[in-house]
Design a protein around this motif. Structure first.
Motif, PDB file in Angstrom:
ATOM      1  N   ARG A  60       0.822  -1.212   0.000  1.00 14.04           N
ATOM      2  CA  ARG A  60       0.000   0.000   0.000  1.00 14.04           C
ATOM      3  C   ARG A  60       0.856   1.262   0.000  1.00 14.04           C
ATOM      4  NH1 ARG A  60      -3.783  -1.972   3.858  1.00 14.04           N
ATOM      5  NH2 ARG A  60      -2.502  -0.975   5.448  1.00 14.04           N
ATOM      6  N   ARG A  61       1.960   1.225   0.771  1.00 13.24           N
ATOM      7  CA  ARG A  61       2.723   2.466   0.976  1.00 13.24           C
ATOM      8  C   ARG A  61       3.760   2.762  -0.104  1.00 13.24           C
ATOM      9  NH1 ARG A  61       5.215   5.029   5.849  1.00 13.24           N
ATOM     10  NH2 ARG A  61       4.942   6.775   4.464  1.00 13.24           N
ATOM     11  N   LEU A  62       4.349   1.669  -0.646  1.00 16.28           N
ATOM     12  CA  LEU A  62       5.480   1.907  -1.539  1.00 16.28           C
ATOM     13  C   LEU A  62       5.147   2.802  -2.736  1.00 16.28           C
ATOM     14  CD1 LEU A  62       7.474  -1.424  -1.384  1.00 16.28           C
ATOM     15  CD2 LEU A  62       7.894   0.737  -0.223  1.00 16.28           C
ATOM     16  N   PRO A  63       3.996   2.531  -3.418  1.00 18.01           N
ATOM     17  CA  PRO A  63       3.711   3.426  -4.552  1.00 18.01           C
ATOM     18  C   PRO A  63       3.607   4.881  -4.111  1.00 18.01           C
ATOM     19  CG  PRO A  63       2.219   1.549  -4.528  1.00 18.01           C
ATOM     20  CD  PRO A  63       2.984   1.500  -3.246  1.00 18.01           C
ATOM     21  N   ARG A  64       3.034   5.099  -2.911  1.00 25.83           N
ATOM     22  CA  ARG A  64       2.902   6.480  -2.430  1.00 25.83           C
ATOM     23  C   ARG A  64       4.274   7.107  -2.184  1.00 25.83           C
ATOM     24  NH1 ARG A  64      -0.328   6.813   2.596  1.00 25.83           N
ATOM     25  NH2 ARG A  64      -0.635   4.585   2.549  1.00 25.83           N
ATOM     26  N   LYS A  68       6.043  10.239  -3.785  1.00 24.52           N
ATOM     27  CA  LYS A  68       6.553  11.336  -2.960  1.00 24.52           C
ATOM     28  C   LYS A  68       7.986  11.710  -3.366  1.00 24.52           C
ATOM     29  CE  LYS A  68       6.223  12.517   1.873  1.00 24.52           C
ATOM     30  NZ  LYS A  68       5.583  12.037   3.072  1.00 24.52           N
ATOM     31  N   ALA A  69       8.803  10.637  -3.566  1.00 25.79           N
ATOM     32  CA  ALA A  69      10.195  10.882  -3.966  1.00 25.79           C
ATOM     33  C   ALA A  69      10.229  11.642  -5.285  1.00 25.79           C
ATOM     34  CB  ALA A  69      10.939   9.558  -4.095  1.00 25.79           C
ATOM     35  N   ASP A 195      17.866   9.404   0.148  1.00 27.00           N
ATOM     36  CA  ASP A 195      17.799   7.955  -0.052  1.00 27.00           C
ATOM     37  C   ASP A 195      16.468   7.555  -0.669  1.00 27.00           C
ATOM     38  OD1 ASP A 195      20.181   7.985   1.196  1.00 27.00           O
ATOM     39  OD2 ASP A 195      19.415   7.361   3.157  1.00 27.00           O
ATOM     40  N   LEU A 196      15.460   8.370  -0.368  1.00 25.24           N
ATOM     41  CA  LEU A 196      14.132   8.056  -0.900  1.00 25.24           C
ATOM     42  C   LEU A 196      14.195   7.974  -2.419  1.00 25.24           C
ATOM     43  CD1 LEU A 196      11.304   7.840   0.492  1.00 25.24           C
ATOM     44  CD2 LEU A 196      10.847  10.100  -0.398  1.00 25.24           C
ATOM     45  N   LEU A 197      14.944   8.899  -3.025  1.00 28.32           N
ATOM     46  CA  LEU A 197      15.028   8.898  -4.482  1.00 28.32           C
ATOM     47  C   LEU A 197      15.826   7.688  -4.967  1.00 28.32           C
ATOM     48  CD1 LEU A 197      14.332  10.517  -7.075  1.00 28.32           C
ATOM     49  CD2 LEU A 197      16.705  11.226  -7.027  1.00 28.32           C
ATOM     50  N   THR A 198      16.993   7.467  -4.371  1.00 30.10           N
ATOM     51  CA  THR A 198      17.819   6.369  -4.879  1.00 30.10           C
ATOM     52  C   THR A 198      17.113   5.029  -4.657  1.00 30.10           C
ATOM     53  OG1 THR A 198      19.048   6.703  -2.848  1.00 30.10           O
ATOM     54  CG2 THR A 198      20.156   7.310  -4.841  1.00 30.10           C
ATOM     55  N   GLU A 199      16.455   4.896  -3.501  1.00 37.81           N
ATOM     56  CA  GLU A 199      15.767   3.625  -3.248  1.00 37.81           C
ATOM     57  C   GLU A 199      14.548   3.456  -4.163  1.00 37.81           C
ATOM     58  OE1 GLU A 199      17.347   3.612   1.330  1.00 37.81           O
ATOM     59  OE2 GLU A 199      15.235   4.022   0.941  1.00 37.81           O
ATOM     60  N   SER A 200      13.825   4.556  -4.397  1.00 35.41           N
ATOM     61  CA  SER A 200      12.675   4.473  -5.321  1.00 35.41           C
ATOM     62  C   SER A 200      13.177   4.093  -6.688  1.00 35.41           C
ATOM     63  CB  SER A 200      11.985   5.826  -5.465  1.00 35.41           C
ATOM     64  OG  SER A 200      11.499   6.243  -4.261  1.00 35.41           O
ATOM     65  N   GLY A 364      12.342  -2.412  -1.334  1.00 37.29           N
ATOM     66  CA  GLY A 364      11.032  -2.004  -0.808  1.00 37.29           C
ATOM     67  C   GLY A 364      11.098  -1.821   0.697  1.00 37.29           C
ATOM     68  N   ALA A 365      11.755  -2.795   1.393  1.00 35.51           N
ATOM     69  CA  ALA A 365      11.843  -2.706   2.858  1.00 35.51           C
ATOM     70  C   ALA A 365      12.619  -1.457   3.256  1.00 35.51           C
ATOM     71  CB  ALA A 365      12.518  -3.956   3.415  1.00 35.51           C
ATOM     72  N   ARG A 366      13.700  -1.180   2.501  1.00 36.69           N
ATOM     73  CA  ARG A 366      14.509   0.003   2.836  1.00 36.69           C
ATOM     74  C   ARG A 366      13.722   1.289   2.596  1.00 36.69           C
ATOM     75  NH1 ARG A 366      20.171   0.095   0.154  1.00 36.69           N
ATOM     76  NH2 ARG A 366      20.065  -2.100  -0.318  1.00 36.69           N
ATOM     77  N   LEU A 367      13.025   1.282   1.466  1.00 42.30           N
ATOM     78  CA  LEU A 367      12.247   2.475   1.117  1.00 42.30           C
ATOM     79  C   LEU A 367      11.162   2.723   2.166  1.00 42.30           C
ATOM     80  CD1 LEU A 367      11.715   4.637  -1.024  1.00 42.30           C
ATOM     81  CD2 LEU A 367      10.251   3.038  -2.209  1.00 42.30           C
ATOM     82  N   PHE A 368      10.585   1.626   2.620  1.00 44.31           N
ATOM     83  CA  PHE A 368       9.530   1.703   3.627  1.00 44.31           C
ATOM     84  C   PHE A 368      10.071   2.384   4.886  1.00 44.31           C
ATOM     85  CE2 PHE A 368       6.738  -0.061   6.895  1.00 44.31           C
ATOM     86  CZ  PHE A 368       5.499   0.041   6.279  1.00 44.31           C
ATOM     87  N   ARG A 369      11.240   1.963   5.268  1.00 43.47           N
ATOM     88  CA  ARG A 369      11.891   2.498   6.465  1.00 43.47           C
ATOM     89  C   ARG A 369      12.241   3.978   6.285  1.00 43.47           C
ATOM     90  NH1 ARG A 369      14.737   0.027  10.803  1.00 43.47           N
ATOM     91  NH2 ARG A 369      16.171   1.653  11.330  1.00 43.47           N
TER      92      ARG A 369
END
Ligand code: ADP
Length: 658
Positions: A60-64, A68-69, A195-200, A364-369
């Motif tokens: 649910r959260r990852l696409p959001r 955001k990134a 990190d949000l950008l690189t992880e996305s 995904g787990a990293r991005l979530f965090r």
């Protein structure tokens, strides 16, 4: 615990949060202290608890988060975002080309005929294969280049949002429980925004590769895709489970880590360095540091073992599932439902889908965090938005009269008013002294008169208009404050006096310095006003406490005449310097309304009027001569201060007791 006002300037790194509400008491037992510290819930910890890491929550959260990134990046540089997305799409497309080319290469190589002919036949698809791989490599470099440029800018943008929110928040916001903690969490959030950008971006790369490989596999044989998914599912599940264990452990340990970071700060910062040594506390604090670290290591080890067990189970299940896929492939091949070339391509696709899925889970787990940290940032921006100064637009001239009218003030989160029904006035040309015991509300009142806080009841007016009606910047341009804990800005002596708002020439700076006794300090500096007063940071010069206080007074005298608030302005000054300040105060007051806070009663004789506060209420008012005569708190305190240090008086008192 009281910190010197300039402590925050000394703080070198963002990861050494300035401790608040944290005490290191040797008296309490180890367990009770640990419990007390760990009972505090940091915003990040609360956010972790609100958002358990489950596959569904991630889905649910990852696409959001990716949105955001990209949104943040879009704000910083649209063209770079478009280029990034285009590269990503192209990379996926070339992956598909590559896989299709694999199929035609294998077909060409395994047909009957002379080896040379077969190689010639395979050449175009080999070229396509190599071209696709090369292009993907180039695209990967381009993507990494764009995102490396973009990512730090995103963090900087997030930091600027945070700074703007903090600077423009009401001062009272800082007194809201947890506000400072949220500010620190937001700081970290802004830091990881990149990190949000690189992880996305990593997640999107895996997704693109997965879609490409899955598309190709479906083309080869429709039954293959479900089989491939089946083969990678066990490892995917194992990865999510292992990520969850690590995440939960880290969540459970974040309170411990917080305590460690506070301990580190206490042990290493200069502010307490002398007391740490003279109190021989190092062993005690390091012992505590070690015991908390051990607790963290034990819990982390457990999580690592648990994660390894999941990985093992995933590998076994994945191995079996792959075996099934191989068997199915063999069956399809044997029954003529699939060509050898398609089967060969399927092998490549199998690996590609597998690594993409694993990548998606771990990124995904990293991005979530990271998203949780970013929530702290967003929450702070909102919260500070809630405290954003929304005052009027009036711009006051230098005030003729500053008044408190039935003023009441409660600190946020506090039930008991710090000030209750206070009415008083200070006019230009006057010195008003606020006197009272510790905690009676003197400092709070002076901050309200200066418009730093807004009343929670009653009014503070400048020439009739409430402090909330003024543009705060315009109001403060008419205000000078010497607080108890004045800032020691790591700037030159000149900037420390002008606060970066120099008027023409140094004449006024020297004049203000002379009134404050800071001229003697400046005279001895190696480069006069140009000397940098920041030895600790930049190798400048360090001043003594009293010398600094003279600079702080000079800075208040330098400001345009208006309201001057002096809160224990001479606490660190020697007798001569103190005398100089008070002897000159009447002259300074000619064009200012002066509020003097002090509990050295001998100094308040200079005041035109004295207001005595007790538990936030005005209990006496009058001139010095009136108050020393009238029975009441002032006379009592005056008598206590006079009963000091004269040996003859002590001897007499001693004889009386005997
Ligand atoms: P004084 O200057 O007379 O020593 P203060 O004005 O600093 O007293 O404090 C008055 C009261 O307000 C005290 O009871 C103190 O505990 C409380 N107080 C001061 N600062 C804060 C704050 N930031 N948050 C909550 N309460 C505060």
């Amino acid at each position: 615990m009281r910190h010197r006002a300039h402590d925050h300037l000394r703080k070198p790194g963002r990861h050494h949060p300035r401790p608040r509400g944290f005490t290191l008491s040797a008296e309490t037992t180890e367990t009770s202290e640990v419990h007390e510290e760990l009972r505090f819930r940091s915003p990040t910890l609360t956010a972790f608890q609100k958002s358990p890491l489950t596959a569904r929550a991630m889905g649910r959260r990852l696409p959001r988060l990716v949105r955001k990134a990209l949104g943040l990046a879009w704000h910083v540089d649209r063209r770079a975002v478009l280029a990034l997305l285009a590269c990503q799409l192209l990379s996926g497309a070339f992956e598909a080309f590559g896989l299709l080319a694999t199929s035609s290469t294998i077909t060409a190589l395994i047909t009957s005929g002379h080896m040379q002919d077969r190689l010639m036949d395979a050449l175009p698809s080999i070229c396509l294969l190599a071209g696709a791989a090369g292009t993907r490599a180039l695209l990967a470099i381009a993507v990494s280049n764009i995102s490396s440029r973009l990512a730090p800018r995103i963090s900087r943008e997030a930091e600027l949002h945070m700074l703007d929110a903090a600077i423009n928040a009401e001062l009272a916001a800082y007194d809201h429980p947890g506000f400072n903690d949220k500010r620190e969490a937001a700081d970290r959030g802004a830091d990881v925004a990149q990190d949000l950008l690189t992880e996305s971006q990593d997640l999107m790369a895996c997704l693109a590769s997965l879609v490409a490989a899955a598309g190709v596999v479906t083309l080869l044989h429709p039954a293959l895709l479900p089989l491939l998914l089946l083969a990678t599912l066990p490892q995917g599940i194992a990865s999510v489970k292992a990520a969850r264990v690590h995440y939960q452990t880290s969540r459970a340990l974040s309170a411990d880590r917080r305590v460690l970071s506070h301990l580190r700060w206490h042990v290493t910062d200069k502010v307490f360095a002398d007391q740490l040594r003279s109190g021989t506390m190092a062993g005690f604090l390091l012992g505590r540091y070690r015991s908390i670290s051990d607790r963290i290591h034990t819990a982390t080890d457990l999580a690592v073992h648990q994660g390894a067990r999941y990985a093992l189970a995933g590998a076994v299940a994945g191995g079996i599932a792959s075996g099934l896929v191989w068997a199915a492939l063999a069956l399809l091949l044997g029954t003529g439902h699939m060509s050898l070339a398609s089967a060969g391509t399927a092998v490549f696709a199998l690996r590609s889908v597998g690594s993409s899925l694993r990548g998606m889970v771990s990124y995904g787990a990293r991005l979530f965090r990271t998203g949780l940290y970013l929530d702290d940032w967003a929450e702070f921006i909102d919260e500070a938005g809630g405290h954003r100064m929304r005052r009027g637009t009036l711009a006051p001239p230098s005030p003729l009269a500053v008044r408190a009218e039935s003023l009441t003030f409660c600190y946020p989160g506090s039930e008991r008013p710090a000030l209750h029904d206070v009415s008083l006035e200070v006019r230009r040309g006057e010195v008003l002294a606020l006197v009272g015991e510790n905690g009676s509300g003197k400092t709070t009142l002076s901050k309200l008169l200066a418009g730093l806080y807004l009343p929670t009841g009653g009014k503070v007016t400048w020439d009739g208009a409430g402090t909330g009606e003024f543009d705060p910047q315009a109001l403060w341009r008419q205000t000078a404050v010497v607080p108890q804990d004045f800032a020691r800005w790591p700037l030159s002596a000149r900037d420390n006096i002008t606060l970066g708002q120099a008027r023409e020439g140094d004449g006024a700076v020297h004049e203000a310095a002379a009134h404050a006794g800071a001229d003697e300090v400046v005279k001895e500096l190696r480069s006069g006003l140009d000397t940098l007063l920041a030895r600790e940071w930049f190798g400048g010069v360090e001043l003594s406490g009293g010398q600094w206080q003279r600079i702080a007074i000079a800075r208040a005298f330098y400001r345009p005449a208006g309201l001057l608030v002096m809160d224990e302005p001479t606490s660190a000054l020697d007798a001569r310097a103190e005398h100089r300040i008070f002897a000159g105060l009447r002259k300074v007051a000619q064009e200012r309304a002066v509020v003097l806070v002090t509990h050295r009663l001998a100094n308040v004789a200079v005041a035109d009027r004295i207001v005595v506060l007790d538990h936030g209420r005005v209990i006496q008012r009058g001139t010095f001569a009136e108050l020393v005569e009238a029975p009441g708190l002032f006379r009592e305190l005056w008598a206590l201060q006079a009963d000091r240090g004269v040996p003859a008086a002590h001897e007499e008192a001693g004889r009386a007791v005997l």
